[in-house]
Design an enzyme around this catalytic site. Structure first.
Site, PDB file in Angstrom:
ATOM      1  N   ASN A 141       0.784  -1.240   0.000  1.00  0.00           N
ATOM      2  CA  ASN A 141       0.000   0.000   0.000  1.00  0.00           C
ATOM      3  C   ASN A 141       0.809   1.280   0.000  1.00  0.00           C
ATOM      4  O   ASN A 141       0.260   2.351  -0.229  1.00  0.00           O
ATOM      5  CB  ASN A 141      -0.948   0.019   1.201  1.00  0.00           C
ATOM      6  CG  ASN A 141      -2.213  -0.760   0.931  1.00  0.00           C
ATOM      7  OD1 ASN A 141      -2.392  -1.291  -0.160  1.00  0.00           O
ATOM      8  ND2 ASN A 141      -3.085  -0.842   1.915  1.00  0.00           N
ATOM      9  N   GLU A 158      -2.538  -0.364  -8.123  1.00  0.00           N
ATOM     10  CA  GLU A 158      -3.967  -0.529  -7.889  1.00  0.00           C
ATOM     11  C   GLU A 158      -4.593   0.852  -7.674  1.00  0.00           C
ATOM     12  O   GLU A 158      -5.703   1.135  -8.057  1.00  0.00           O
ATOM     13  CB  GLU A 158      -4.201  -1.416  -6.652  1.00  0.00           C
ATOM     14  CG  GLU A 158      -5.654  -1.816  -6.474  1.00  0.00           C
ATOM     15  CD  GLU A 158      -5.925  -2.482  -5.132  1.00  0.00           C
ATOM     16  OE1 GLU A 158      -5.227  -2.170  -4.149  1.00  0.00           O
ATOM     17  OE2 GLU A 158      -6.842  -3.307  -5.076  1.00  0.00           O
ATOM     18  N   TRP A 213     -11.016  -7.709  11.455  1.00  0.00           N
ATOM     19  CA  TRP A 213     -10.298  -7.261  10.257  1.00  0.00           C
ATOM     20  C   TRP A 213      -8.796  -7.335  10.519  1.00  0.00           C
ATOM     21  O   TRP A 213      -8.070  -8.013   9.823  1.00  0.00           O
ATOM     22  CB  TRP A 213     -10.728  -5.839   9.864  1.00  0.00           C
ATOM     23  CG  TRP A 213      -9.818  -5.281   8.819  1.00  0.00           C
ATOM     24  CD1 TRP A 213      -9.765  -5.652   7.502  1.00  0.00           C
ATOM     25  CD2 TRP A 213      -8.792  -4.306   8.990  1.00  0.00           C
ATOM     26  NE1 TRP A 213      -8.759  -4.960   6.848  1.00  0.00           N
ATOM     27  CE2 TRP A 213      -8.156  -4.129   7.735  1.00  0.00           C
ATOM     28  CE3 TRP A 213      -8.350  -3.562  10.088  1.00  0.00           C
ATOM     29  CZ2 TRP A 213      -7.097  -3.236   7.547  1.00  0.00           C
ATOM     30  CZ3 TRP A 213      -7.308  -2.675   9.897  1.00  0.00           C
ATOM     31  CH2 TRP A 213      -6.696  -2.526   8.633  1.00  0.00           C
ATOM     32  N   ARG A 265     -15.830  -2.768   5.738  1.00  0.00           N
ATOM     33  CA  ARG A 265     -15.472  -4.004   5.042  1.00  0.00           C
ATOM     34  C   ARG A 265     -16.728  -4.842   4.777  1.00  0.00           C
ATOM     35  O   ARG A 265     -17.782  -4.547   5.333  1.00  0.00           O
ATOM     36  CB  ARG A 265     -14.482  -4.839   5.884  1.00  0.00           C
ATOM     37  CG  ARG A 265     -13.084  -4.250   5.995  1.00  0.00           C
ATOM     38  CD  ARG A 265     -12.364  -4.228   4.671  1.00  0.00           C
ATOM     39  NE  ARG A 265     -11.006  -3.673   4.737  1.00  0.00           N
ATOM     40  CZ  ARG A 265     -10.683  -2.396   4.549  1.00  0.00           C
ATOM     41  NH1 ARG A 265     -11.611  -1.509   4.321  1.00  0.00           N
ATOM     42  NH2 ARG A 265      -9.420  -2.005   4.593  1.00  0.00           N
ATOM     43  N   ASP A 270      -7.764 -11.677  -4.355  1.00  0.00           N
ATOM     44  CA  ASP A 270      -7.804 -10.666  -3.304  1.00  0.00           C
ATOM     45  C   ASP A 270      -8.328 -11.246  -1.994  1.00  0.00           C
ATOM     46  O   ASP A 270      -7.808 -10.984  -0.914  1.00  0.00           O
ATOM     47  CB  ASP A 270      -8.725  -9.540  -3.777  1.00  0.00           C
ATOM     48  CG  ASP A 270      -8.292  -8.198  -3.239  1.00  0.00           C
ATOM     49  OD1 ASP A 270      -7.092  -8.040  -2.988  1.00  0.00           O
ATOM     50  OD2 ASP A 270      -9.154  -7.328  -3.079  1.00  0.00           O
ATOM     51  N   HIS A 287      -1.419   1.577   9.802  1.00  0.00           N
ATOM     52  CA  HIS A 287      -2.422   1.583   8.732  1.00  0.00           C
ATOM     53  C   HIS A 287      -3.081   2.957   8.732  1.00  0.00           C
ATOM     54  O   HIS A 287      -2.398   3.957   8.606  1.00  0.00           O
ATOM     55  CB  HIS A 287      -3.408   0.430   8.964  1.00  0.00           C
ATOM     56  CG  HIS A 287      -4.066  -0.069   7.713  1.00  0.00           C
ATOM     57  ND1 HIS A 287      -5.066   0.623   7.107  1.00  0.00           N
ATOM     58  CD2 HIS A 287      -3.867  -1.182   6.969  1.00  0.00           C
ATOM     59  CE1 HIS A 287      -5.469  -0.033   6.020  1.00  0.00           C
ATOM     60  NE2 HIS A 287      -4.749  -1.137   5.905  1.00  0.00           N
ATOM     61  N   SER A 291       2.337  -2.118   5.184  1.00  0.00           N
ATOM     62  CA  SER A 291       3.352  -3.170   5.346  1.00  0.00           C
ATOM     63  C   SER A 291       4.735  -2.669   4.945  1.00  0.00           C
ATOM     64  O   SER A 291       5.723  -2.867   5.662  1.00  0.00           O
ATOM     65  CB  SER A 291       2.974  -4.395   4.519  1.00  0.00           C
ATOM     66  OG  SER A 291       2.912  -4.079   3.134  1.00  0.00           O
TER      67      SER A 291
HETATM   68  C1  LIG Z   1      -6.473  -7.460   6.932  1.00  0.00           C
HETATM   69  C2  LIG Z   1      -5.287  -6.590   6.691  1.00  0.00           C
HETATM   70  C3  LIG Z   1      -5.107  -6.036   5.462  1.00  0.00           C
HETATM   71  C4  LIG Z   1      -4.002  -5.242   5.210  1.00  0.00           C
HETATM   72  N1  LIG Z   1      -3.828  -4.796   3.954  1.00  0.00           N
HETATM   73  C5  LIG Z   1      -2.653  -4.259   3.622  1.00  0.00           C
HETATM   74  C6  LIG Z   1      -2.346  -4.086   2.262  1.00  0.00           C
HETATM   75  O1  LIG Z   1      -3.124  -4.418   1.369  1.00  0.00           O
HETATM   76  N2  LIG Z   1      -1.141  -3.542   1.954  1.00  0.00           N
HETATM   77  C7  LIG Z   1      -0.249  -3.164   2.915  1.00  0.00           C
HETATM   78  O2  LIG Z   1       0.836  -2.683   2.555  1.00  0.00           O
HETATM   79  N3  LIG Z   1      -0.527  -3.319   4.227  1.00  0.00           N
HETATM   80  C8  LIG Z   1      -1.692  -3.878   4.599  1.00  0.00           C
HETATM   81  N4  LIG Z   1      -1.969  -4.135   5.918  1.00  0.00           N
HETATM   82  C9  LIG Z   1      -1.147  -3.493   6.964  1.00  0.00           C
HETATM   83  C10 LIG Z   1       0.118  -4.215   7.394  1.00  0.00           C
HETATM   84  O3  LIG Z   1      -0.144  -5.551   7.552  1.00  0.00           O
HETATM   85  C11 LIG Z   1       0.629  -3.575   8.684  1.00  0.00           C
HETATM   86  O4  LIG Z   1       0.768  -2.212   8.475  1.00  0.00           O
HETATM   87  C12 LIG Z   1       1.979  -4.129   9.154  1.00  0.00           C
HETATM   88  O5  LIG Z   1       1.943  -5.513   9.249  1.00  0.00           O
HETATM   89  C13 LIG Z   1       2.374  -3.530  10.507  1.00  0.00           C
HETATM   90  O6  LIG Z   1       3.637  -4.011  10.871  1.00  0.00           O
HETATM   91  P1  LIG Z   1       4.087  -4.213  12.394  1.00  0.00           P
HETATM   92  O7  LIG Z   1       5.421  -4.832  12.369  1.00  0.00           O
HETATM   93  O8  LIG Z   1       3.881  -2.962  13.141  1.00  0.00           O
HETATM   94  O9  LIG Z   1       3.044  -5.249  12.999  1.00  0.00           O
HETATM   95  P2  LIG Z   1       2.864  -6.826  12.625  1.00  0.00           P
HETATM   96  O10 LIG Z   1       3.319  -7.100  11.244  1.00  0.00           O
HETATM   97  O11 LIG Z   1       1.476  -7.120  12.979  1.00  0.00           O
HETATM   98  O12 LIG Z   1       3.854  -7.528  13.633  1.00  0.00           O
HETATM   99  C14 LIG Z   1       3.663  -7.592  15.026  1.00  0.00           C
HETATM  100  C15 LIG Z   1       4.616  -8.647  15.569  1.00  0.00           C
HETATM  101  O13 LIG Z   1       4.696  -8.568  16.988  1.00  0.00           O
HETATM  102  C16 LIG Z   1       4.621  -9.889  17.529  1.00  0.00           C
HETATM  103  N5  LIG Z   1       4.128  -9.747  18.900  1.00  0.00           N
HETATM  104  C17 LIG Z   1       2.931  -9.256  19.296  1.00  0.00           C
HETATM  105  N6  LIG Z   1       2.862  -9.264  20.640  1.00  0.00           N
HETATM  106  C18 LIG Z   1       4.050  -9.762  21.096  1.00  0.00           C
HETATM  107  C19 LIG Z   1       4.575 -10.030  22.392  1.00  0.00           C
HETATM  108  N7  LIG Z   1       3.889  -9.746  23.503  1.00  0.00           N
HETATM  109  N8  LIG Z   1       5.815 -10.561  22.474  1.00  0.00           N
HETATM  110  C20 LIG Z   1       6.547 -10.841  21.367  1.00  0.00           C
HETATM  111  N9  LIG Z   1       6.078 -10.613  20.119  1.00  0.00           N
HETATM  112  C21 LIG Z   1       4.856 -10.069  19.989  1.00  0.00           C
HETATM  113  C22 LIG Z   1       3.697 -10.613  16.565  1.00  0.00           C
HETATM  114  O14 LIG Z   1       3.801 -12.016  16.684  1.00  0.00           O
HETATM  115  C23 LIG Z   1       4.218 -10.084  15.233  1.00  0.00           C
HETATM  116  O15 LIG Z   1       5.352 -10.796  14.837  1.00  0.00           O
HETATM  117  C24 LIG Z   1      -3.064  -4.946   6.224  1.00  0.00           C
HETATM  118  C25 LIG Z   1      -3.248  -5.503   7.486  1.00  0.00           C
HETATM  119  C26 LIG Z   1      -4.340  -6.338   7.710  1.00  0.00           C
HETATM  120  C27 LIG Z   1      -4.499  -6.988   9.024  1.00  0.00           C
END
Ligand SMILES: Cc1cc2nc3c(=O)[nH]c(=O)nc-3n(C[C@H](O)[C@H](O)[C@H](O)COP(=O)(O)OP(=O)(O)OC[C@H]3O[C@@H](n4cnc5c(N)ncnc54)[C@H](O)[C@@H]3O)c2cc1C
Length: 640
Positions: free
Chosen positions: A62, A126, A218, A249, A351, A388, A439
């Site tokens: 995204n 997209e 979601w 959604r 998708d 997000h 992501s």
């Molecule tokens: C349904 C959905 C659709 C999405 N669509 C898109 C898209 O189309 N395109 C896009 O680019 N992005 C999309 N995203 C957004 C993207 O997934 C997030 O922005 C991104 O994953 C955030 O990264 P993060 O590392 O902060 O969190 P996450 O990737 O969620 O990672 C969190 C990590 O912390 C770990 N964790 C949690 N609690 C603990 C704990 N207490 N101890 C140790 N480890 C822990 C988890 O196991 C995980 O490994 C979407 C997300 C979702 C859910």
């Protein structure tokens, strides 16, 4: 206390989480750590290959600015995010991620992620910022690169270790404690610097999917507020805790609507066939200048639909069948129409199968063929995600080189993306006021943190001291729910019901009920006011008291206990900050009925909060909203 082996790990840099941001942090930190002879350690509560929000895969990246294509600038991205968040973002943080995100996407491609290309070899978009991918194995690819990088640099990673509390040495982070979710082991991680990247928070509010649907959400239900809890407990200043995200959604299975709107040009209407985006256009004037921007901010699009629902014109339908018929009609002859439909059907199913298999299952179970019949859409329950379209997270320093004379004092304190706690960095959902990272941007922010945290260690290369007795007490508290269960479970015939304790599931139901009814969840039509928020705080205090009586029959339930304690703290930070911000700025995310309009004069600023360790008090703070880029003029935004 039950017998647990105590495992002590000493490292230079500790990365908490194994998701997109943590994987980015690992890759970058490993590179700089190797050059400086330092060790990097990563800890994930799950298995990195499929952990976090990208677990199941995605079908689009995204955030891709495409700077080398010359179509967009960093300022364009900042403008887009600023308008979507109704003016309240840290431009330095958004710009810093935007200028680095393309290189992250190029790394994904190098590691083997298939990104769609057109006949000329250009990425297929997209939307303006989104790239289409074959993303079933997105997370596996990103995790593999992180694991390889750690191993090559002499680092290590732990999976299935749940992090609970921070260890502090005065105002500096000194490590973290946790427990194995599979073995009787307590972990003590000592570190010179820590990167927090444990995702956002889901199931703080009562979800639409309850009963047999419980667990569907979601955002992934296993992200339970660990980042917010950890940073709050370390005493970090937090920002934008009121900025929750509510996506619209497909109802009950949360299937993505973006492809239908963007690729199929589908419309959403109320039950009478009225298109609220057209019929309620005048309402957008009330939210000027943000209401007049294109694209219309996500929360305002929600708001127009919500007005229809509140007037009894629901359900809201995505007119999938009409969209498909129109595409077929536009294709010319029957053969061309068939071919086009086949292509689109493949895209649509991909998708859903990529990221929301449950949507496909629900449609199949309910005899819904979306190409023949409209499908219901609805505003979901609120989520807390800094990456997000929400903005909640820690208040962090921006990069020095982007600051100007005005911003430097307020937005910079030494190391890029470091929180107000010395040595503690935050990325992805864990850092606030820098929405729309998604992501790719989360991975890029992880990389920024990885480099900055290694610099911090090089310049502060001493192991913070640790009070062993205090840490042992924390470990004892960590396992207390097991002891409570062992002591009292025999006192009733059903171990689920017991006057001496509360099981984590019931605890979660209580939390969700409070948040739903008083802090503006689904059943309150996302509305709240001071009286409701005061009542919520009163009930949350009772619940906090009861967290001392949580009981766990095994390690898995212990994990559930901690997840819900962490959700409770996220809930409290949210409730306090909604109460503090006396206006309605994001009506499609929540409404203060006692302050129903936007108040630019008093609230064009950040609402921050801090829990003060040792004192057990909360401090509420206003921080100024300062610009790096000239404020776009209204006429530039309208239709821009
Ligand atoms: C349904 C959905 C659709 C999405 N669509 C898109 C898209 O189309 N395109 C896009 O680019 N992005 C999309 N995203 C957004 C993207 O997934 C997030 O922005 C991104 O994953 C955030 O990264 P993060 O590392 O902060 O969190 P996450 O990737 O969620 O990672 C969190 C990590 O912390 C770990 N964790 C949690 N609690 C603990 C704990 N207490 N101890 C140790 N480890 C822990 C988890 O196991 C995980 O490994 C979407 C997300 C979702 C859910």
């Amino acid at each position: 206390m039950a017998k647990f082996e105590k495992v002590e790990v000493t490292t230079d840099l500790l990365i908490l989480g194994g998701g997109m941001a943590a994987c980015g942090a690992a890759v970058e930190a490993a590179y700089w750590a190797k050059k400086n002879g330092l060790k990097v350690t990563l800890v994930d509560k799950a298995a990195m290959d499929r952990s976090g929000a990208v677990a199941m895969g995605l079908s689009a990246i995204n955030q891709y600015v495409g700077l080398h294509e010359g179509k967009n600038t960093v300022k364009d991205y900042v403008d887009y995010v600023r308008m979507d968040l109704m003016g309240i973002i840290r431009e330095d943080l958004v710009a810093n991620i935007a200028r680095h995100v393309d290189s992250t996407v190029h790394l994904f491609e190098k590691w083997g992620l298939p990104i769609w290309k057109d006949a000329e070899g250009r990425y297929v978009h997209e939307g303006r910022w989104q790239l289409m991918i074959n993303g079933e194995s997105y997370k596996v690819i990103v995790a593999e690169a992180a694991k390889n990088a750690l191993q090559e640099a002499g680092g290590e990673y732990f999976e299935r270790v749940f992090i609970t509390e921070p260890i502090l040495d005065g105002d500096r982070i000194a490590g973290a404690i946790g427990f194995s979710t599979r073995e009787n082991k307590a972990y003590v991680f000592r570190a010179k610097s820590v990167i927090v990247a444990m995702g956002g928070a889901v199931h703080v509010f009562k979800p639409r999917s309850t009963g047999e649907g419980l667990g569907r959400a979601w955002y992934p239900p296993w992200n339970s507020g660990s980042s917010a809890y950890f940073t709050l407990r370390a005493g970090a200043e937090m920002t934008s805790q009121e900025v929750r995200f509510i996506p619209v959604r497909f109802k009950d299975a949360y299937g993505p609507v973006g492809a239908w709107f963007l690729l199929f040009k589908s419309a959403a209407t109320n039950a009478m066939g009225g298109n609220y985006m057209i019929e309620r256009k005048d309402e957008l004037e009330s939210w000027k200048p943000y209401g007049l921007v294109k694209p219309i901010p996500a929360n305002l699009r929600n708001w127009l639909g919500m007005l229809d629902v509140m007037e009894g014109k629901g359900p809201i339908f995505m007119r999938t069948a009409e969209a498909i018929q129109k595409i077929a009609a536009d294709a010319g002859d029957e053969k061309a129409a068939k071919k086009k439909l086949k292509e689109l059907e493949a895209e649509a199913w991909e998708d859903f199968l990529d990221m929301t298999i449950s949507q496909a299952i629900l449609w199949a179970a309910n005899n819904v063929e979306p190409e023949k019949r409209s499908s219901e859409i609805a505003a979901a329950e609120p989520y807390f995600i800094g990456s997000h379209s929400g903005a909640s997270g820690a208040w962090i320093s921006g990069p020095e080189d982007l600051q100007n004379g005005q911003t430097k004092n307020d937005y910079f304190w030494g190391y890029s993306h470091m929180s107000t706690v010395k040595g503690m960095f935050c990325a992805g959902d864990a850092s606030g006021a820098s929405s729309h990272k998604f992501s790719s941007g989360s991975h890029a922010e992880g990389r920024i943190c990885g480099k900055a945290a290694v610099k911090f260690v090089v310049e502060n290369n001493t192991l913070p001291s640790m009070d062993t007795a205090a840490v042992d007490k924390m470990i004892e508290a960590q396992f207390k729910p097991l002891d409570v269960f062992a002591e009292f479970s025999g006192k009733t015939t059903d171990p689920e019901i017991n006057p001496h304790y509360i099981k984590p599931k019931m605890f979660m139901f209580r939390l969700q009920k409070i948040m739903d009814e008083y802090v503006g969840g689904v059943s309150a039509q996302f509305a709240t006011n001071k009286a409701c928020l005061d009542r919520a705080l009163e009930l949350l205090a009772f619940l906090k008291e009861d967290s001392a009586n949580l009981a766990a029959a095994d390690l898995h339930e212990l994990l559930r206990c901690w997840e819900n304690v962490q959700r409770l703290w996220q809930a409290e930070a949210h409730t306090r900050t909604i109460l503090f911000r006396e206006e309605t700025r994001w009506p499609g995310y929540y409404r203060r009925t006692d302050f129903p309009t936007m108040d630019e004069a008093n609230w064009h600023c950040f609402a921050n909060c801090r829990w003060i360790p040792g004192k057990n008090e909360w401090e509420m703070i206003k921080r100024p909203m300062l610009h790096l880029y000239p404020k776009a003029q209204e006429h530039e935004l309208v239709g821009g």
